[in-house]
Design an enzyme around this catalytic site. Structure first.
Site, PDB file in Angstrom:
ATOM      1  N   GLU A  94       1.040  -1.264   0.225  1.00 37.41           N
ATOM      2  CA  GLU A  94      -0.672   0.163  -0.387  1.00 37.41           C
ATOM      3  C   GLU A  94       0.657   1.360   0.132  1.00 37.41           C
ATOM      4  OE1 GLU A  94      -3.239  -2.083   2.928  1.00 37.41           O
ATOM      5  OE2 GLU A  94      -1.813  -0.107   2.824  1.00 37.41           O
ATOM      6  N   CYS A 107       3.495   8.127   2.006  1.00 39.41           N
ATOM      7  CA  CYS A 107       3.836   7.374   3.099  1.00 39.41           C
ATOM      8  C   CYS A 107       3.365   6.024   2.075  1.00 39.41           C
ATOM      9  CB  CYS A 107       2.150   6.614   3.539  1.00 39.41           C
ATOM     10  SG  CYS A 107       2.116   6.182   5.263  1.00 39.41           S
ATOM     11  N   CYS A 114       3.929  -7.748   8.724  1.00 40.13           N
ATOM     12  CA  CYS A 114       4.458  -7.261   9.795  1.00 40.13           C
ATOM     13  C   CYS A 114       4.527  -8.241  10.302  1.00 40.13           C
ATOM     14  CB  CYS A 114       4.569  -5.544   9.750  1.00 40.13           C
ATOM     15  SG  CYS A 114       5.476  -5.334  11.032  1.00 40.13           S
ATOM     16  N   CYS A 118       2.273  -5.201  16.631  1.00 44.38           N
ATOM     17  CA  CYS A 118       1.763  -4.567  16.948  1.00 44.38           C
ATOM     18  C   CYS A 118       0.047  -4.684  17.324  1.00 44.38           C
ATOM     19  CB  CYS A 118       2.264  -2.552  17.158  1.00 44.38           C
ATOM     20  SG  CYS A 118       3.277  -2.574  17.066  1.00 44.38           S
ATOM     21  N   CYS A 121      -2.380  -2.732  14.846  1.00 43.42           N
ATOM     22  CA  CYS A 121      -1.940  -1.957  13.713  1.00 43.42           C
ATOM     23  C   CYS A 121      -2.832  -3.689  13.233  1.00 43.42           C
ATOM     24  CB  CYS A 121      -0.947  -2.117  13.531  1.00 43.42           C
ATOM     25  SG  CYS A 121      -0.230  -2.293  11.895  1.00 43.42           S
ATOM     26  N   SER A 196      10.083   6.032  10.697  1.00 47.14           N
ATOM     27  CA  SER A 196       9.181   5.442  11.270  1.00 47.14           C
ATOM     28  C   SER A 196      10.121   3.408  12.007  1.00 47.14           C
ATOM     29  CB  SER A 196       7.295   5.787  11.271  1.00 47.14           C
ATOM     30  OG  SER A 196       7.560   5.313  12.429  1.00 47.14           O
ATOM     31  N   SER A 219       8.061   5.041  17.572  1.00 41.81           N
ATOM     32  CA  SER A 219       6.811   4.439  18.208  1.00 41.81           C
ATOM     33  C   SER A 219       6.707   4.042  19.213  1.00 41.81           C
ATOM     34  CB  SER A 219       6.303   3.343  16.720  1.00 41.81           C
ATOM     35  OG  SER A 219       6.493   3.615  16.141  1.00 41.81           O
ATOM     36  N   CYS A 338      -2.602   2.048   8.173  1.00 42.61           N
ATOM     37  CA  CYS A 338      -1.182   0.957   7.520  1.00 42.61           C
ATOM     38  C   CYS A 338      -2.394  -0.348   7.508  1.00 42.61           C
ATOM     39  CB  CYS A 338      -0.034   1.285   8.009  1.00 42.61           C
ATOM     40  SG  CYS A 338       0.236   0.693   9.579  1.00 42.61           S
TER      41      CYS A 338
HETATM   42  N1  SAH Z   1       6.488   0.129  11.711  1.00 47.74           N
HETATM   43  C1  SAH Z   1       7.049   1.240  12.311  1.00 47.74           C
HETATM   44  C2  SAH Z   1       6.322   1.948  10.662  1.00 47.74           C
HETATM   45  C3  SAH Z   1       4.898   1.852  10.656  1.00 47.74           C
HETATM   46  S1  SAH Z   1       3.812   1.994  11.118  1.00 47.74           S
HETATM   47  C4  SAH Z   1       6.169   1.763  13.175  1.00 47.74           C
HETATM   48  O1  SAH Z   1       6.093   1.065  13.734  1.00 47.74           O
HETATM   49  O2  SAH Z   1       6.774   2.535  13.194  1.00 47.74           O
HETATM   50  C5  SAH Z   1       3.808   4.158  10.608  1.00 47.74           C
HETATM   51  C6  SAH Z   1       2.772   4.327  12.908  1.00 47.74           C
HETATM   52  O3  SAH Z   1       1.223   3.989  12.459  1.00 47.74           O
HETATM   53  C7  SAH Z   1       3.493   3.902  14.004  1.00 47.74           C
HETATM   54  O4  SAH Z   1       3.532   4.550  14.959  1.00 47.74           O
HETATM   55  C8  SAH Z   1       2.741   2.708  13.910  1.00 47.74           C
HETATM   56  O5  SAH Z   1       2.460   2.778  15.748  1.00 47.74           O
HETATM   57  C9  SAH Z   1       0.685   3.985  14.229  1.00 47.74           C
HETATM   58  N2  SAH Z   1      -0.297   3.061  13.586  1.00 47.74           N
HETATM   59  C10 SAH Z   1      -0.276   1.581  13.433  1.00 47.74           C
HETATM   60  N3  SAH Z   1      -1.826   1.429  13.286  1.00 47.74           N
HETATM   61  C11 SAH Z   1      -2.535   2.498  13.912  1.00 47.74           C
HETATM   62  C12 SAH Z   1      -3.588   2.457  13.775  1.00 47.74           C
HETATM   63  N4  SAH Z   1      -4.666   1.477  13.959  1.00 47.74           N
HETATM   64  N5  SAH Z   1      -4.110   3.647  14.515  1.00 47.74           N
HETATM   65  C13 SAH Z   1      -3.056   4.383  15.215  1.00 47.74           C
HETATM   66  N6  SAH Z   1      -1.922   4.274  14.603  1.00 47.74           N
HETATM   67  C14 SAH Z   1      -1.259   2.818  13.763  1.00 47.74           C
HETATM   68 FE1  SF4 Z   2       4.581  -2.764  11.959  1.00 45.07          FE
HETATM   69 FE2  SF4 Z   2       4.594  -0.875  12.905  1.00 45.07          FE
HETATM   70 FE3  SF4 Z   2       2.612  -2.067  12.770  1.00 45.07          FE
HETATM   71 FE4  SF4 Z   2       4.015  -2.388  14.791  1.00 45.07          FE
HETATM   72  S1  SF4 Z   2       3.354  -0.343  14.148  1.00 45.07           S
HETATM   73  S2  SF4 Z   2       2.688  -4.351  13.496  1.00 45.07           S
HETATM   74  S3  SF4 Z   2       5.572  -2.070  13.925  1.00 45.07           S
HETATM   75  S4  SF4 Z   2       4.187  -2.257  11.047  1.00 45.07           S
END
Ligand code: SAH
Ligand code: SF4
Length: 354
Positions: A94, A107, A114, A118, A121, A196, A219, A338
């Site tokens: 994406e 972005c 991944c 998390c 996410c 990030s 993050s 994402c």
């Molecule tokens: N893996 C990296 C970058 C991709 S995620 C990371 O985790 O930093 C990019 C950002 O989006 C990160 O800060 C992540 O924590 C945040 N993110 C992911 N899912 C989210 C959600 N459902 N709501 C808000 N932020 C989210």
């Molecule tokens: Fe991966 Fe970033 Fe999503 Fe965590 S927030 S699962 S590190 S993409």
């Protein structure tokens, strides 16, 4: 699967070898390179100064596409556009374009899925499929550069906040960054690309040692290990104290401010206690906190914090002298968080084993 070579994967030296192996003079490599990185050609047929026969040969053996577009969404205000590419092996990637005043921010993704898991996410919920190649990372940018060029616009900023953990795919991600910032290639300022990371400590230290100028966002999402363990499994491996030590090391080595990302989850990590703990942790550090109300996802029950709670959180941070901004989730109506578009494609395709 396509066995064509993706020219986006090649360095200039590799492209030169490829072109001369096809029996062409060296200068043709420079011409092709400029078509790719300066004029954003997506089709060999557009390469006007390349002889037709060589263009045909290129089209036979190589490609400039990162994949097929299988879904495309625009936000209701038309300022955000999200594209889902399907790669030759069936994986999805994406990319989101966000227009805001004069900025054209992309972005981009660095992995299909991944591995970090998390809980909030959408990408983490689907698991890890594979790393993206340099060409698949760079190709996302060139696709949109081509599109923007049609209206005399260009990519002004890139954030590596799409699918995947950029520092888990360190070599390819940073090679892509080098290509994107190389004056002889895409030539975007290093400060315009934000990486990030979820907080992979050894990779962050390596990044610092390389004195990289691309800003880093970390993050954090919680200020106590008890809370962060619940949201970010990798915290058990590299707990907050180690992540913050690595952050200080990055600041010391690069002289650049660190950004902390914090998705505000109602009643979970948006409490006054968490704000105070965060204030104490990062007080005095060259940093900024980005607060993002949670974007709800299918696999997680949490909800975004209310305005009042966001305001209170910011107030507490300010009392520690910690600067913060609340990032409005742009394009929320097109599932620009994402991983969410891929989820939809997989569900529509009625298959879960991609
Ligand atoms: N893996 C990296 C970058 C991709 S995620 C990371 O985790 O930093 C990019 C950002 O989006 C990160 O800060 C992540 O924590 C945040 N993110 C992911 N899912 C989210 C959600 N459902 N709501 C808000 N932020 C989210
Ligand atoms: Fe991966 Fe970033 Fe999503 Fe965590 S927030 S699962 S590190 S993409």
């Amino acid at each position: 699967m396509s066995d064509k070579i993706n020219l986006y994967d090649l360095s200039f030296a590799e492209l030169t070898a490829f072109v001369t192996d096809l029996g062409q003079p060296k200068f043709r490599a420079q011409q092709v390179w400029d078509w790719i990185y300066k004029r954003y050609a997506l089709d060999f047929a557009d390469m006007g100064n390349i002889p037709k026969a060589f263009r045909a040969q290129l089209a036979e053996q190589a490609t400039l596409q990162i994949g097929t577009i299988v879904d495309e969404l625009r936000s209701s205000d038309n300022q955000t556009k999200k594209v889902l590419f399907q790669l030759p092996d069936g994986q999805y990637v994406e990319t989101v374009l966000m227009k805001y005043e004069k900025r054209r921010t992309l972005c981009i993704s660095t992995q299909a899925g991944c591995a970090m898991g998390c809980v909030f996410c959408a990408t983490g919920q689907m698991g890890f499929f594979r790393h993206l190649s340099v060409g698949e990372i760079v190709g996302q940018v060139l696709y949109f550069a081509h599109e923007l060029a049609q209206t005399d616009e260009h990519v002004t900023n890139i954030v590596m906040m799409g699918m995947g953990e950029p520092l888990h795919n360190y070599e390819r991600t940073l090679t892509a960054v080098d290509r994107l910032t190389d004056p002889d290639a895409f030539n975007l300022g290093a400060r315009k690309i934000t990486i990030s990371t979820v907080g992979l400590v050894p990779a962050m230290r390596r990044y610092a040692d390389e004195e990289r100028q691309t800003p880093l966002a970390v993050s954090l999402h919680a200020a106590t290990d008890e809370e962060r363990d619940k949201l970010i499994p990798v915290n058990r491996r590299w707990p907050i104290a180690e992540v913050l030590d690595a952050c200080r090391y990055v600041v010391e080595k690069t002289g650049r401010r660190i950004t902390f990302e914090w998705a505000l989850i109602n009643g979970e990590n948006d409490t006054i206690e968490q704000a105070q703990a965060l204030g104490k942790l990062v007080q005095g550090m060259l940093c900024h906190v980005n607060l993002i109300p949670l974007n709800p996802t299918a696999g997680y029950g949490g909800a975004p914090s209310s305005h009042e709670r966001v305001d209170k959180f910011q107030e507490v941070l300010a009392s520690y002298g910690v600067s913060s901004t609340v990032r409005v989730r742009r394009g929320i109506d097109i599932q620009a968080g994402c991983g969410q578009l891929r989820d939809r494609a997989v569900k529509n395709a009625g298959s879960a084993k991609l």
